[in-house]
Write a protein that holds these residues in place. Structure first.
Motif, short mmCIF file in Angstrom:
data_model
loop_
_atom_site.label_atom_id
_atom_site.label_comp_id
_atom_site.label_asym_id
_atom_site.label_seq_id
_atom_site.Cartn_x
_atom_site.Cartn_y
_atom_site.Cartn_z
N PRO A 289 0.80 -1.23 0.00
CA PRO A 289 0.00 0.00 0.00
C PRO A 289 0.84 1.28 0.00
O PRO A 289 0.45 2.26 -0.64
N LEU A 290 1.98 1.27 0.67
CA LEU A 290 2.76 2.51 0.77
C LEU A 290 3.50 2.80 -0.54
O LEU A 290 3.49 3.93 -1.02
N LEU A 299 3.96 2.64 -8.75
CA LEU A 299 4.49 1.33 -8.39
C LEU A 299 5.32 0.74 -9.54
O LEU A 299 6.38 0.14 -9.32
N GLN A 300 4.86 0.95 -10.75
CA GLN A 300 5.61 0.44 -11.92
C GLN A 300 7.00 1.07 -11.98
O GLN A 300 7.98 0.41 -12.32
N VAL A 321 -7.70 -4.27 -7.72
CA VAL A 321 -8.86 -4.31 -6.82
C VAL A 321 -8.35 -4.45 -5.39
O VAL A 321 -7.54 -5.32 -5.09
N GLY A 322 -8.81 -3.56 -4.51
CA GLY A 322 -8.43 -3.61 -3.09
C GLY A 322 -6.93 -3.42 -2.88
O GLY A 322 -6.34 -3.98 -1.97
N GLY A 323 -6.31 -2.61 -3.74
CA GLY A 323 -4.88 -2.30 -3.58
C GLY A 323 -3.98 -3.49 -3.83
O GLY A 323 -2.82 -3.49 -3.44
N GLU A 357 10.43 -0.25 4.84
CA GLU A 357 11.13 0.99 5.20
C GLU A 357 10.19 2.17 5.32
O GLU A 357 10.47 3.12 6.04
N LEU A 358 9.08 2.10 4.59
CA LEU A 358 8.11 3.21 4.63
C LEU A 358 7.12 3.08 5.78
O LEU A 358 6.35 3.99 6.07
#
Ligand code: CIR
Length: 359
Positions: A289-290, A299-300, A321-323, A357-358
Motif C-alpha cells: 500500500p505505501l 508502483l511500476q 482491486v483492493g490495492g 522501510e516506509l
C-alpha cells in the motif's frame, strides 16, 4: 503477391497508428515507414500469413502495450524487421544476433518463501507456455485442429499421478456459473479478450478449449487459449520453492509425452513475442500500500528497477482491486528459466524491504 484489400488495410492501419496521439505500443514505435515498406508485400510460405495477420491486433487496439502476434512460427523470420526490435526492447536487450540459452530449470530448492511473515504476498503463480509441434498457431488452426489438440493434451494429462493427478474440464458444456467462479478464483482464462480476438485467436470458441486441474487447484493446464498449452503452478502465500518445484515436475512429465515447438534462437515458440524463450511468468499477488500510494504508474516506476511488470489483480489490462497488484518478471528471453524466477524472487524481496522501510 499480397491481396489488394490486405494492402489497403495495411496502408490505412499504418496511418491510423501514426496519427494516434495516445498509442504507446511497441508496434507504433518500431513500425517505421522503412520497416513497413519492407514488410507490407511479404507472406509466409507455409500459411501465406501477411503483415496484417501480425499487426491487426495492435491496429484494432491502440491501447496495446505491444500490438503484434506471430500468426505462424515462420512469421518470426519473415517479419523479423518488426519482431526483432520489439523482442529486443521487451526482453531486456535480446539482440537479433543473440541466441536464447537452452532450457535450464535449475534447482527449485534454491528458493524459499518470499514473505515468511505472510503479510504482503497473497498468492504465487508461475506459468509457462508451450506449443505442440504438430499444430499451427491459433490463426491457422482449423476446428478439427482444436479438437485434436484438446484430445491429445487432455489424454496426456490423464497419465499424471501423485500431486499432479487431476481432471480435465472442457469449456464446451461448462455452465456460466462454474466458468465465472473459476475465472474469479484466477484459475481459468477470461473469455473474449479483444487483443486475442483481433489477432484471430478465438475462432470456433469454445471448441477445443478447457482447463485441467489437480484436486487442490495448485497445478493447472489451459488448453487452446493464447497458446496451445499454458502450464501453471499456484498456491496461497509466497512459497516460491514449492510453486516452482511443482511447475518443473509438471513440465517434465508432459515433455516425456509430446514434442514442443522450439527454435534454436528464440527458445520455446509462443503466439505472442513477449512469451518467447523461457515462456516463464513468475508472479505474486501482493499488497504494497505505501509503495502503491501514487497508483499503478508509481508502483511500476519502482518495479522497473528490478525489471518487473505491474498488472492489476485481475490480470493483464485490469485494475488493481483492493490495492492488490500482480507483479511478475518481465523478460523471458536471453536468460534461463531458473534466472527468470530468480529475478522475480529477488525483485519482490526488495520491494517488500522498501515497503517495510516506509512503514
Ligand atoms: C498487448 O499488446 O497489450 C497485448 N497484445 C498483450 C501483450 C502481452 N502482454 C504484456 O506484455 N503485458
Amino acid at each position: 503477391g499480397v491481396d489488394p484489400a490486405v494492402l489497403k488495410y495495411l496502408e490505412d492501419g499504418f496511418k491510423k497508428l501514426q496519427s494516434s496521439s495516445t498509442c504507446k505500443s511497441k508496434l507504433k514505435k518500431f513500425l517505421t515507414k522503412e520497416v513497413f515498406d519492407n514488410l507490407k508485400n511479404l507472406k509466409t510460405k507455409t500459411f501465406g500469413s501477411t503483415l496484417k495477420d501480425v499487426i491487426q491486433s495492435g491496429i484494432e487496439n491502440l491501447d496495446s502495450g505491444v500490438g503484434v502476434y506471430a500468426p505462424d512460427a515462420e512469421a518470426y523470420t519473415v517479419f523479423a524487421d518488426l519482431f526483432d526490435p520489439i523482442i529486443q526492447d521487451y526482453h531486456g536487450g535480446f539482440k537479433k544476433t543473440d541466441k536464447h540459452p537452452k532450457c535450464t530449470m535449475g534447482d527449485p530448492n534454491k528458493f524459499g518463501d518470499v514473505d515468511p511473515q505472510g503479510k504482503y504476498v497473497v498468492s504465487t503463480r508461475i506459468r509457462c507456455g508451450r506449443s505442440v509441434q504438430q499444430f499451427p498457431f491459433n490463426p491457422n488452426m482449423t476446428q478439427e485442429h482444436y479438437k485434436q489438440l484438446e484430445d491429445l493434451v487432455s489424454s496426456t494429462l490423464k497419465g499424471l499421478s501423485g500431486e499432479l493427478k487431476g481432471t480435465y474440464y472442457p469449456l464446451t458444456g461448462m455452465t456460466k456459473d462454474v466458468q465465472q467462479k473459476l475465472i474469479d478464483d484466477h484459475f481459468l482464462f477470461k473469455e473474449g479478450d479483444r487483443f486475442l480476438q483481433a489477432a484471430n485467436a478465438c475462432r470456433y470458441w469454445p471448441t477445443g478449449r478447457g482447463i485441467f486441474h489437480n484436486d487442490n487447484k495448485t497445478f493447472l493446464v489451459w488448453i487452446g487459449e493464447e497458446d496451445h498449452m499454458r502450464i501453471i503452478s499456484m498456491q496461497k502465500g509466497g512459497n516460491i520453492k514449492e510453486v516452482y518445484a511443482r511447475l518443473v515436475k509438471g513440465v517434465e512429465e508432459i515433455a516425456k509425452r509430446m514434442k514442443f515447438s522450439h527454435d534454436d534462437r528464440l527458445g520455446f515458440l509462443t503466439f505472442c513475442p513477449t512469451n518467447l524463450g523461457t515462456t516463464i511468468r513468475a508472479s505474486v499477488h501482493i499488497k504494497l500500500p505505501l509503495l502503491a500510494k501514487g497508483g499503478h504508474d508509481a508502483l511500476q516506476k519502482v518495479a522497473d528497477k528490478f525489471q518487473l511488470q505491474v498488472r492489476g489483480s485481475a490480470g493483464e489490462h485490469s485494475e488493481a482491486v483492493g490495492g492488490m497488484y500482480d507483479i511478475s518478471n518481465r523478460e523471458r528471453m536471453g536468460l534461463t528459466e531458473f534466472d527468470a524466477v530468480s529475478k522475480m524472487f529477488k525483485g519482490i524481496t526488495e520491494l517488500i524491504r522498501m515497503e517495510q522501510e516506509l512503514e
